[in-house]
Design a protein around this motif. Structure first.
Motif, PDB file in Angstrom:
ATOM      1  N   THR A  19       0.826  -1.203   0.000  1.00  0.00           N
ATOM      2  CA  THR A  19       0.000   0.000   0.000  1.00  0.00           C
ATOM      3  C   THR A  19       0.863   1.257   0.000  1.00  0.00           C
ATOM      4  OG1 THR A  19      -1.766   1.192   1.158  1.00  0.00           O
ATOM      5  CG2 THR A  19      -0.210  -0.020   2.531  1.00  0.00           C
ATOM      6  N   THR A  20       0.322   2.325  -0.538  1.00  0.00           N
ATOM      7  CA  THR A  20       0.998   3.621  -0.481  1.00  0.00           C
ATOM      8  C   THR A  20       0.478   4.452   0.682  1.00  0.00           C
ATOM      9  OG1 THR A  20      -0.619   4.616  -1.985  1.00  0.00           O
ATOM     10  CG2 THR A  20       1.370   3.675  -2.976  1.00  0.00           C
ATOM     11  N   ILE A  21      -0.502   3.912   1.416  1.00  0.00           N
ATOM     12  CA  ILE A  21      -1.101   4.616   2.541  1.00  0.00           C
ATOM     13  C   ILE A  21      -0.195   4.449   3.760  1.00  0.00           C
ATOM     14  CG2 ILE A  21      -3.168   4.824   3.981  1.00  0.00           C
ATOM     15  CD1 ILE A  21      -3.834   5.327   1.066  1.00  0.00           C
ATOM     16  N   GLN A  22       0.078   5.533   4.450  1.00  0.00           N
ATOM     17  CA  GLN A  22       1.047   5.492   5.549  1.00  0.00           C
ATOM     18  C   GLN A  22       0.620   4.638   6.734  1.00  0.00           C
ATOM     19  OE1 GLN A  22       2.211   9.477   6.520  1.00  0.00           O
ATOM     20  NE2 GLN A  22       3.466   9.665   4.704  1.00  0.00           N
ATOM     21  N   ASP A  23      -0.676   4.410   6.923  1.00  0.00           N
ATOM     22  CA  ASP A  23      -1.094   3.574   8.052  1.00  0.00           C
ATOM     23  C   ASP A  23      -0.988   2.085   7.729  1.00  0.00           C
ATOM     24  OD1 ASP A  23      -3.258   2.995   6.433  1.00  0.00           O
ATOM     25  OD2 ASP A  23      -4.711   4.079   7.651  1.00  0.00           O
ATOM     26  N   SER A  24      -0.469   1.778   6.534  1.00  0.00           N
ATOM     27  CA  SER A  24      -0.242   0.405   6.065  1.00  0.00           C
ATOM     28  C   SER A  24      -1.515  -0.416   5.949  1.00  0.00           C
ATOM     29  CB  SER A  24       0.751  -0.322   6.976  1.00  0.00           C
ATOM     30  OG  SER A  24       2.007   0.302   6.902  1.00  0.00           O
ATOM     31  N   ILE A  25      -2.640   0.242   5.881  1.00  0.00           N
ATOM     32  CA  ILE A  25      -3.901  -0.461   5.672  1.00  0.00           C
ATOM     33  C   ILE A  25      -4.358  -0.148   4.262  1.00  0.00           C
ATOM     34  CG2 ILE A  25      -6.298  -0.706   6.403  1.00  0.00           C
ATOM     35  CD1 ILE A  25      -5.363   0.250   9.189  1.00  0.00           C
ATOM     36  N   GLY A  26      -4.262  -1.128   3.386  1.00  0.00           N
ATOM     37  CA  GLY A  26      -4.646  -0.935   2.002  1.00  0.00           C
ATOM     38  C   GLY A  26      -6.143  -0.706   1.848  1.00  0.00           C
ATOM     39  N   THR A  27      -6.515   0.011   0.848  1.00  0.00           N
ATOM     40  CA  THR A  27      -7.925   0.251   0.569  1.00  0.00           C
ATOM     41  C   THR A  27      -8.180  -0.074  -0.895  1.00  0.00           C
ATOM     42  OG1 THR A  27      -7.607   2.533  -0.147  1.00  0.00           O
ATOM     43  CG2 THR A  27      -7.942   2.181   2.205  1.00  0.00           C
ATOM     44  N   THR A  28      -9.450  -0.125  -1.269  1.00  0.00           N
ATOM     45  CA  THR A  28      -9.746  -0.366  -2.677  1.00  0.00           C
ATOM     46  C   THR A  28      -9.481   0.869  -3.508  1.00  0.00           C
ATOM     47  OG1 THR A  28     -12.060   0.193  -2.302  1.00  0.00           O
ATOM     48  CG2 THR A  28     -11.463  -2.155  -2.266  1.00  0.00           C
ATOM     49  N   ARG A  29      -9.186   1.978  -2.876  1.00  0.00           N
ATOM     50  CA  ARG A  29      -8.871   3.205  -3.607  1.00  0.00           C
ATOM     51  C   ARG A  29      -7.665   3.853  -2.946  1.00  0.00           C
ATOM     52  NH1 ARG A  29      -9.328   4.339  -8.528  1.00  0.00           N
ATOM     53  NH2 ARG A  29      -9.570   6.504  -8.990  1.00  0.00           N
ATOM     54  N   GLU A  30      -6.482   3.591  -3.496  1.00  0.00           N
ATOM     55  CA  GLU A  30      -5.256   4.205  -2.993  1.00  0.00           C
ATOM     56  C   GLU A  30      -5.274   5.698  -3.289  1.00  0.00           C
ATOM     57  OE1 GLU A  30      -2.291   2.788  -1.550  1.00  0.00           O
ATOM     58  OE2 GLU A  30      -3.440   0.987  -1.217  1.00  0.00           O
ATOM     59  N   ALA A  31      -4.278   6.408  -2.833  1.00  0.00           N
ATOM     60  CA  ALA A  31      -4.241   7.862  -2.995  1.00  0.00           C
ATOM     61  C   ALA A  31      -4.329   8.300  -4.457  1.00  0.00           C
ATOM     62  CB  ALA A  31      -2.972   8.416  -2.357  1.00  0.00           C
ATOM     63  N   HIS A  32      -3.627   7.621  -5.345  1.00  0.00           N
ATOM     64  CA  HIS A  32      -3.580   8.062  -6.739  1.00  0.00           C
ATOM     65  C   HIS A  32      -4.003   6.988  -7.740  1.00  0.00           C
ATOM     66  CE1 HIS A  32      -1.824  11.881  -5.651  1.00  0.00           C
ATOM     67  NE2 HIS A  32      -0.968  11.237  -4.900  1.00  0.00           N
ATOM     68  N   PHE A  33      -4.337   5.792  -7.294  1.00  0.00           N
ATOM     69  CA  PHE A  33      -4.735   4.729  -8.219  1.00  0.00           C
ATOM     70  C   PHE A  33      -5.402   3.606  -7.442  1.00  0.00           C
ATOM     71  CE2 PHE A  33      -0.222   4.645  -7.245  1.00  0.00           C
ATOM     72  CZ  PHE A  33      -0.113   3.462  -6.562  1.00  0.00           C
ATOM     73  N   CYS A  34      -5.852   2.599  -8.136  1.00  0.00           N
ATOM     74  CA  CYS A  34      -6.522   1.458  -7.510  1.00  0.00           C
ATOM     75  C   CYS A  34      -5.540   0.615  -6.712  1.00  0.00           C
ATOM     76  CB  CYS A  34      -7.148   0.573  -8.580  1.00  0.00           C
ATOM     77  SG  CYS A  34      -8.488   1.337  -9.459  1.00  0.00           S
ATOM     78  N   CYS A  35      -6.066  -0.124  -5.752  1.00  0.00           N
ATOM     79  CA  CYS A  35      -5.210  -1.043  -5.005  1.00  0.00           C
ATOM     80  C   CYS A  35      -4.750  -2.167  -5.927  1.00  0.00           C
ATOM     81  CB  CYS A  35      -5.945  -1.587  -3.791  1.00  0.00           C
ATOM     82  SG  CYS A  35      -7.240  -2.773  -4.165  1.00  0.00           S
ATOM     83  N   ASN A  36      -3.742  -2.863  -5.508  1.00  0.00           N
ATOM     84  CA  ASN A  36      -3.148  -3.908  -6.339  1.00  0.00           C
ATOM     85  C   ASN A  36      -4.121  -5.056  -6.612  1.00  0.00           C
ATOM     86  OD1 ASN A  36      -0.870  -2.352  -6.317  1.00  0.00           O
ATOM     87  ND2 ASN A  36       0.132  -3.515  -4.714  1.00  0.00           N
ATOM     88  N   ALA A  37      -4.983  -5.376  -5.661  1.00  0.00           N
ATOM     89  CA  ALA A  37      -5.942  -6.465  -5.858  1.00  0.00           C
ATOM     90  C   ALA A  37      -6.873  -6.157  -7.029  1.00  0.00           C
ATOM     91  CB  ALA A  37      -6.742  -6.710  -4.587  1.00  0.00           C
ATOM     92  N   VAL A  38      -7.341  -4.923  -7.129  1.00  0.00           N
ATOM     93  CA  VAL A  38      -8.208  -4.539  -8.234  1.00  0.00           C
ATOM     94  C   VAL A  38      -7.433  -4.613  -9.548  1.00  0.00           C
ATOM     95  CG1 VAL A  38      -9.539  -2.638  -9.246  1.00  0.00           C
ATOM     96  CG2 VAL A  38      -9.729  -3.137  -6.801  1.00  0.00           C
ATOM     97  N   SER A  39      -6.197  -4.152  -9.538  1.00  0.00           N
ATOM     98  CA  SER A  39      -5.373  -4.207 -10.754  1.00  0.00           C
ATOM     99  C   SER A  39      -5.171  -5.646 -11.216  1.00  0.00           C
ATOM    100  CB  SER A  39      -4.007  -3.558 -10.500  1.00  0.00           C
ATOM    101  OG  SER A  39      -4.157  -2.198 -10.212  1.00  0.00           O
TER     102      SER A  39
END
Length: 149
Positions: A19-39
């Motif tokens: 994840t690019t999110i600093q709290d290390s909790i991935g989301t389905t919508r990262e700051a600038h693009f989709c999470c890796n699972a969606v990709s």
């Protein structure tokens, strides 16, 4: 040493945890693009997309995915490129992108395309440092850039 490995059964869950999110909790919508699972899910419906894990030696540090059409084999579009928050700002983004571009060139790619979210100044600075140039095209996803290899 940067290594690229296809996403497979052994690394898929770890890649999805990046994840690019600093709290290390991935989301389905990262700051600038989709999470890796969606990709990665996207690749199951588009055979021209290739998901890859980025390693620094044996440590998984990032993910990138590119699209390459058979009828335009000399062109690749980088759809996703991310380095996990724990490894950012250590020079690994630049090393990884350099390795990716060298690999694409070896595969016969002559032109690389990508879209940058205009608010993502770090990405813009990175890509410009490699010689990517704004094409003059933009849409809701961002501004389009290209690099001739």
């Amino acid at each position: 040493m940067i290594r690229i490995k296809a996403v497979d059964a052994q690394n898929i869950l770890d890649v999805c945890d990046l994840t690019t999110i600093q709290d290390s909790i991935g989301t389905t919508r990262e700051a600038h693009f989709c999470c890796n699972a969606v990709s990665i899910a996207e690749t199951k419906y588009n055979s021209e997309m290739y998901p890859n894990a980025i390693y620094n030696n044996t440590v998984l540090i990032g993910f990138f995915m590119y699209q390459r059409a058979e009828n335009q084999a000399d062109t690749a579009t980088i759809c996703r490129f991310m380095i996990d928050d724990r490894f950012q700002h250590k020079g690994l983004e630049k090393k990884a992108l350099e390795h990716i571009l060298r690999g694409l060139k070896i595969q016969g790619v002559k032109k690389v395309l990508l879209t940058i979210d205009n608010a993502n100044e770090n990405a813009k600075e990175l890509y410009l440092s490699f010689g990517f140039q704004f094409t003059g095209k933009f849409d809701k996803a961002g501004h389009s850039y290209e690099l001739k290899l």
